[in-house]
Design a protein around this motif. Structure first.
Motif, PDB file in Angstrom:
ATOM      1  N   LEU A 143      37.023  45.501  24.721  1.00  0.00           N
ATOM      2  CA  LEU A 143      36.593  44.349  23.917  1.00  0.00           C
ATOM      3  C   LEU A 143      35.112  44.433  23.550  1.00  0.00           C
ATOM      4  CD1 LEU A 143      38.432  41.340  25.635  1.00  0.00           C
ATOM      5  CD2 LEU A 143      38.832  42.261  23.340  1.00  0.00           C
ATOM      6  N   HIS A 144      34.348  45.214  24.320  1.00  0.00           N
ATOM      7  CA  HIS A 144      32.926  45.351  24.020  1.00  0.00           C
ATOM      8  C   HIS A 144      32.629  46.596  23.179  1.00  0.00           C
ATOM      9  CE1 HIS A 144      32.595  42.135  26.964  1.00  0.00           C
ATOM     10  NE2 HIS A 144      31.414  41.879  26.429  1.00  0.00           N
ATOM     11  N   GLY A 145      33.665  47.182  22.608  1.00  0.00           N
ATOM     12  CA  GLY A 145      33.442  48.234  21.601  1.00  0.00           C
ATOM     13  C   GLY A 145      33.416  49.665  22.130  1.00  0.00           C
ATOM     14  N   TYR A 146      33.829  49.871  23.376  1.00  0.00           N
ATOM     15  CA  TYR A 146      33.867  51.240  23.915  1.00  0.00           C
ATOM     16  C   TYR A 146      35.277  51.814  23.752  1.00  0.00           C
ATOM     17  CZ  TYR A 146      29.479  49.948  26.238  1.00  0.00           C
ATOM     18  OH  TYR A 146      28.201  49.532  26.510  1.00  0.00           O
ATOM     19  N   ARG A 147      35.343  53.141  23.661  1.00  0.00           N
ATOM     20  CA  ARG A 147      36.652  53.808  23.582  1.00  0.00           C
ATOM     21  C   ARG A 147      37.063  54.186  25.006  1.00  0.00           C
ATOM     22  NH1 ARG A 147      34.854  58.623  20.133  1.00  0.00           N
ATOM     23  NH2 ARG A 147      33.228  58.434  21.722  1.00  0.00           N
ATOM     24  N   VAL A 148      38.128  53.564  25.473  1.00  0.00           N
ATOM     25  CA  VAL A 148      38.480  53.651  26.896  1.00  0.00           C
ATOM     26  C   VAL A 148      39.805  54.383  27.106  1.00  0.00           C
ATOM     27  CG1 VAL A 148      38.902  52.279  28.988  1.00  0.00           C
ATOM     28  CG2 VAL A 148      37.368  51.396  27.219  1.00  0.00           C
ATOM     29  N   LEU A 149      39.820  55.267  28.098  1.00  0.00           N
ATOM     30  CA  LEU A 149      41.077  55.875  28.533  1.00  0.00           C
ATOM     31  C   LEU A 149      41.396  55.375  29.941  1.00  0.00           C
ATOM     32  CD1 LEU A 149      43.451  57.892  28.414  1.00  0.00           C
ATOM     33  CD2 LEU A 149      41.890  59.663  29.248  1.00  0.00           C
ATOM     34  N   ALA A 150      42.530  54.707  30.082  1.00  0.00           N
ATOM     35  CA  ALA A 150      43.007  54.319  31.416  1.00  0.00           C
ATOM     36  C   ALA A 150      43.894  55.460  31.904  1.00  0.00           C
ATOM     37  CB  ALA A 150      43.801  53.023  31.322  1.00  0.00           C
ATOM     38  N   LEU A 151      43.515  56.034  33.026  1.00  0.00           N
ATOM     39  CA  LEU A 151      44.256  57.195  33.529  1.00  0.00           C
ATOM     40  C   LEU A 151      44.926  56.804  34.845  1.00  0.00           C
ATOM     41  CD1 LEU A 151      42.780  60.797  33.488  1.00  0.00           C
ATOM     42  CD2 LEU A 151      44.417  60.067  35.186  1.00  0.00           C
ATOM     43  N   ASP A 152      46.241  56.807  34.833  1.00  0.00           N
ATOM     44  CA  ASP A 152      46.987  56.316  35.997  1.00  0.00           C
ATOM     45  C   ASP A 152      47.303  57.465  36.946  1.00  0.00           C
ATOM     46  OD1 ASP A 152      48.391  54.796  37.742  1.00  0.00           O
ATOM     47  OD2 ASP A 152      49.782  53.948  36.267  1.00  0.00           O
ATOM     48  N   LEU A 153      46.668  57.433  38.116  1.00  0.00           N
ATOM     49  CA  LEU A 153      46.918  58.483  39.114  1.00  0.00           C
ATOM     50  C   LEU A 153      47.904  58.011  40.173  1.00  0.00           C
ATOM     51  CD1 LEU A 153      43.442  60.095  39.896  1.00  0.00           C
ATOM     52  CD2 LEU A 153      45.327  61.004  38.554  1.00  0.00           C
ATOM     53  N   ASP A 154      48.478  56.826  39.963  1.00  0.00           N
ATOM     54  CA  ASP A 154      49.377  56.276  40.968  1.00  0.00           C
ATOM     55  C   ASP A 154      50.825  56.370  40.493  1.00  0.00           C
ATOM     56  OD1 ASP A 154      50.723  54.869  42.882  1.00  0.00           O
ATOM     57  OD2 ASP A 154      49.505  53.047  42.734  1.00  0.00           O
ATOM     58  N   PRO A 155      51.661  57.148  41.219  1.00  0.00           N
ATOM     59  CA  PRO A 155      53.059  57.270  40.806  1.00  0.00           C
ATOM     60  C   PRO A 155      53.784  55.921  40.725  1.00  0.00           C
ATOM     61  CG  PRO A 155      52.541  58.892  42.506  1.00  0.00           C
ATOM     62  CD  PRO A 155      51.360  57.986  42.399  1.00  0.00           C
ATOM     63  N   GLN A 156      53.233  54.869  41.378  1.00  0.00           N
ATOM     64  CA  GLN A 156      53.823  53.523  41.246  1.00  0.00           C
ATOM     65  C   GLN A 156      53.707  53.010  39.820  1.00  0.00           C
ATOM     66  OE1 GLN A 156      52.971  50.633  44.757  1.00  0.00           O
ATOM     67  NE2 GLN A 156      51.161  51.915  44.634  1.00  0.00           N
ATOM     68  N   GLY A 157      52.718  53.531  39.071  1.00  0.00           N
ATOM     69  CA  GLY A 157      52.598  53.185  37.657  1.00  0.00           C
ATOM     70  C   GLY A 157      52.194  51.747  37.364  1.00  0.00           C
ATOM     71  N   SER A 158      51.465  51.078  38.262  1.00  0.00           N
ATOM     72  CA  SER A 158      51.074  49.682  37.987  1.00  0.00           C
ATOM     73  C   SER A 158      50.182  49.591  36.753  1.00  0.00           C
ATOM     74  CB  SER A 158      50.293  49.080  39.164  1.00  0.00           C
ATOM     75  OG  SER A 158      50.907  49.370  40.375  1.00  0.00           O
ATOM     76  N   LEU A 159      49.201  50.479  36.670  1.00  0.00           N
ATOM     77  CA  LEU A 159      48.285  50.456  35.523  1.00  0.00           C
ATOM     78  C   LEU A 159      49.060  50.728  34.231  1.00  0.00           C
ATOM     79  CD1 LEU A 159      45.318  50.342  34.516  1.00  0.00           C
ATOM     80  CD2 LEU A 159      45.192  52.797  34.920  1.00  0.00           C
ATOM     81  N   THR A 160      49.989  51.678  34.322  1.00  0.00           N
ATOM     82  CA  THR A 160      50.819  52.023  33.167  1.00  0.00           C
ATOM     83  C   THR A 160      51.576  50.794  32.669  1.00  0.00           C
ATOM     84  OG1 THR A 160      51.049  54.251  34.038  1.00  0.00           O
ATOM     85  CG2 THR A 160      52.680  53.568  32.399  1.00  0.00           C
ATOM     86  N   SER A 161      52.167  50.029  33.582  1.00  0.00           N
ATOM     87  CA  SER A 161      52.927  48.878  33.096  1.00  0.00           C
ATOM     88  C   SER A 161      52.007  47.778  32.590  1.00  0.00           C
ATOM     89  CB  SER A 161      53.940  48.362  34.117  1.00  0.00           C
ATOM     90  OG  SER A 161      53.357  48.220  35.343  1.00  0.00           O
ATOM     91  N   MET A 162      50.810  47.642  33.184  1.00  0.00           N
ATOM     92  CA  MET A 162      49.852  46.672  32.637  1.00  0.00           C
ATOM     93  C   MET A 162      49.447  47.071  31.221  1.00  0.00           C
ATOM     94  SD  MET A 162      48.938  44.386  35.098  1.00  0.00           S
ATOM     95  CE  MET A 162      47.255  43.892  35.186  1.00  0.00           C
TER      96      MET A 162
END
Ligand SMILES: Nc1ncnc2c1ncn2[C@@H]1O[C@H](COP(=O)(O)OP(=O)(O)OP(=O)(O)O)[C@@H](O)[C@H]1O
Ligand SMILES: [Mg+2]
Length: 394
Positions: A143-162
Motif C-alpha cells: 500500500l505504500h508503493g513498494y513491490r513486494v514478494l511474499a515467499l512462503d517457506l511453510d508447507p502449511q501454506g498459511s501465507l499462501t492462503s492469506m
C-alpha cells in the motif's frame, strides 16, 4: 450441507484420509460462502482521507490534483465522496511521481544500487504470529508503493492462503518447492504469481514443499548445498521486487535455514509469555549453531537487522508487560519499539484470511479497528525505516 456419516474407523490411515476429505469439502463450502461468487479474493476500496494518508499528502492537495485533472477521477464517487481501488492508488503514485521534484516521494521503489531487501520472519514456536505479521507487513509495504514478494517457506501454506490461493483445495500450481528441488527445478519466475492485492506477488507453498526437508538430507552436497537454493531462486526474480518477506514454518529444518542463508534481515516474532521466551532462547541457540555450520561451509551470513518483535501484546496484562520490559532491558534496541497488539480485530480478520488493511473500518467497532490498525502501521513503519536506512535514505 455436507452429509454427516460415521468416520471410517477400520484403519487409522483411512480415518485420516476421511477426515481430510471432509475438512477440504467443508473449507470449500466456507470459502465459497465467504468469497462468493467465484471464490477468489478481492480487495476493498479506500476512502479519500485514507488514500491521502497513504500518499503522505493533505486532502486539500488531493482536491487540487483532481481539480487540475492531474489524477483521473476514481470510478467510485458516492455522495460526493471519492473511493479508490488499490489499482487507482497505484496509478496515482505513478502520475504524482513523474511530476515530483523529490525522487521516490510517491514511488519509493529501490534504485539499482539499493539492494533487494530480504526479510525473514522466524521462530520455531508455533503460533508466535509469524504468518500474521508477514501478511500485515506485505500489505503495509504494497500500500505504500513498494513491490513486494511474499515467499512462503511453510508447507502449511498459511501465507499462501492469506494471499488468495487456497493450498488445501484445488491448487495444483507451481510452488516454491518446484524452484528449489534438486531434480530439474523450474525457474522462480514461473512460480511467482501476482495476487489480487496490487504490488504484492506470492511464491506459494503447499504440503509438497516438505519434500525439500527429506530431499536435502539426501541430495545436499558441496556442489549443491541446500542453503543456497532459496537465495538462488530469489536472485532469479530480484529485478521485479524491492522487498521479499519470507514466512517460516514452526521448526528449524532445511527450509528455515535456507531462508536464513538468503535473508538480509531477520525478525523473530515473540509473544510475551514465559514459555515462549524460553523456547525462543532454545531456538536461537540452535539457530546460532546452524549458522555456524553454514558459515564454516563458506557462506557469509550478515544481517542488516536482527530484531525481536513483541506480538499479541496485551498492555493491560501485568506479567506479559513485565516480560516485555525484561526483554527490552536485556536486548535494548534489538527489540522493536512498536509491538503488534493483541486484538480481536486481527483475529477476526485472519479468520476470513484477511489483514486489518483489508477490513472495512465501518464494519468493526471503530476504537478496536483503530487500535489494531495503528499498531500494525507502527510495526510497518518501523520496518520501513530500517529498510530505508539500509538503502541509505532519509
Ligand atoms: N495481533 C494479534 N491479535 C490477535 N490474534 C492474533 C494476533 N496475531 C496473531 N493472532 C492469532 O494467533 C494465531 C496464530 O498466528 P499465526 O498463524 O500468525 O502464527 P504463526 O507463528 O504463523 O503460527 P505457525 O507456527 O503455526 O506457523 C492465529 O489464529 C492468529 O489469528
Ligand atoms: Mg505460520
Amino acid at each position: 450441507m455436507i452429509p454427516v456419516t460415521p468416520l471410517s474407523a477400520e484403519r487409522s490411515s483411512l480415518l485420516a484420509t476421511d477426515i481430510s476429505e471432509r475438512l477440504n469439502a467443508a473449507i470449500r463450502e466456507h470459502l465459497l460462502a465467504a468469497f462468493a461468487p467465484d471464490s477468489t479474493k478481492t480487495l476493498r476500496e479506500f476512502s479519500a482521507p485514507e488514500v491521502a494518508e497513504l500518499l503522505g499528502v493533505s486532502g486539500q492537495f488531493m482536491r487540487k490534483v483532481h481539480g487540475e485533472e492531474v489524477i483521473p477521477e476514481p470510478k467510485i464517487n458516492r455522495g460526493g465522496r471519492r473511493y479508490y481501488s488499490a489499482q487507482e492508488l497505484w496509478a496515482a503514485r505513478e502520475v504524482l511521481e513523474k511530476s515530483s521534484r523529490k525522487k521516490g516521494r510517491y514511488l519509493p521503489r529501490r534504485s539499482s544500487d539499493e539492494k533487494l531487501q530480504i526479510w525473514q520472519l522466524m521462530n520455531f514456536k508455533g503460533g508466535s504470529s509469524k504468518s500474521t505479521t508477514t501478511v500485515h507487513l506485505a500489505h503495509y509495504f504494497a500500500l505504500h508503493g513498494y513491490r513486494v514478494l511474499a515467499l512462503d517457506l511453510d508447507p502449511q501454506g498459511s501465507l499462501t492462503s492469506m494471499c488468495g490461493i487456497s493450498p488445501e483445495i484445488e491448487f495444483d500450481g507451481l510452488t516454491v518447492y518446484d524452484a528449489i528441488r534438486y531434480d530439474n527445478p523450474v525457474s522462480m519466475a514461473e512460480v511467482v504469481v501476482p495476487t489480487y492485492f496490487p504490488g504484492l506477488s506470492i511464491a506459494p507453498a503447499r504440503l509438497l514443499l516438505s519434500e525439500f526437508e527429506t530431499e536435502s538430507a539426501v541430495h545436499s552436497n558441496g556442489d549443491q548445498p541446500f542453503f543456497t537454493r532459496i537465495r538462488n531462486a530469489i536472485a532469479q526474480v530480484e529485478g521485479d521486487f524491492d522487498l521479499v518477506l519470507m514466512d517460516s514454518p514452526p521448526q528449524l529444518g532445511f527450509l528455515t535455514i535456507s531462508g536464513m542463508a538468503a535473508a538480509s534481515s531477520i525478525i523473530v516474532p515473540l509473544t510475551p509469555s514465559m514459555l515462549d521466551v524460553s523456547s525462543t532462547a532454545q531456538f536461537l541457540e540452535l539457530a546460532g549453531a546452524y549458522m555456524g555450520v553454514i558459515e564454516n561451509a563458506g557462506a557469509e551470513l550478515r544481517y542488516d537487522h536482527f530484531k525481536f518483535l513483541i506480538t499479541r501484546d496485551e498492555p493491560t496484562d501485568v506479567p506479559s508487560q513485565q516480560l516485555t520490559s525484561f526483554m527490552r532491558a536485556l536486548f535494548q534496541d534489538r527489540v522493536m519499539s512498536a509491538t503488534a497488539l493483541k486484538s480481536t480485530a486481527i483475529s477476526d480478520a485472519t479468520m476470513l484470511k484477511q489483514s486489518i488493511y483489508e477490513v472495512v473500518r465501518s464494519e468493526m467497532t471503530r476504537g478496536t479497528y483503530d487500535r489494531a490498525r495503528g499498531s500494525m502501521d507502527a510495526v510497518g513503519s518501523e520496518v520501513e525505516a530500517m529498510v530505508r536506512q539500509t538503502w541509505g535514505r532519509k
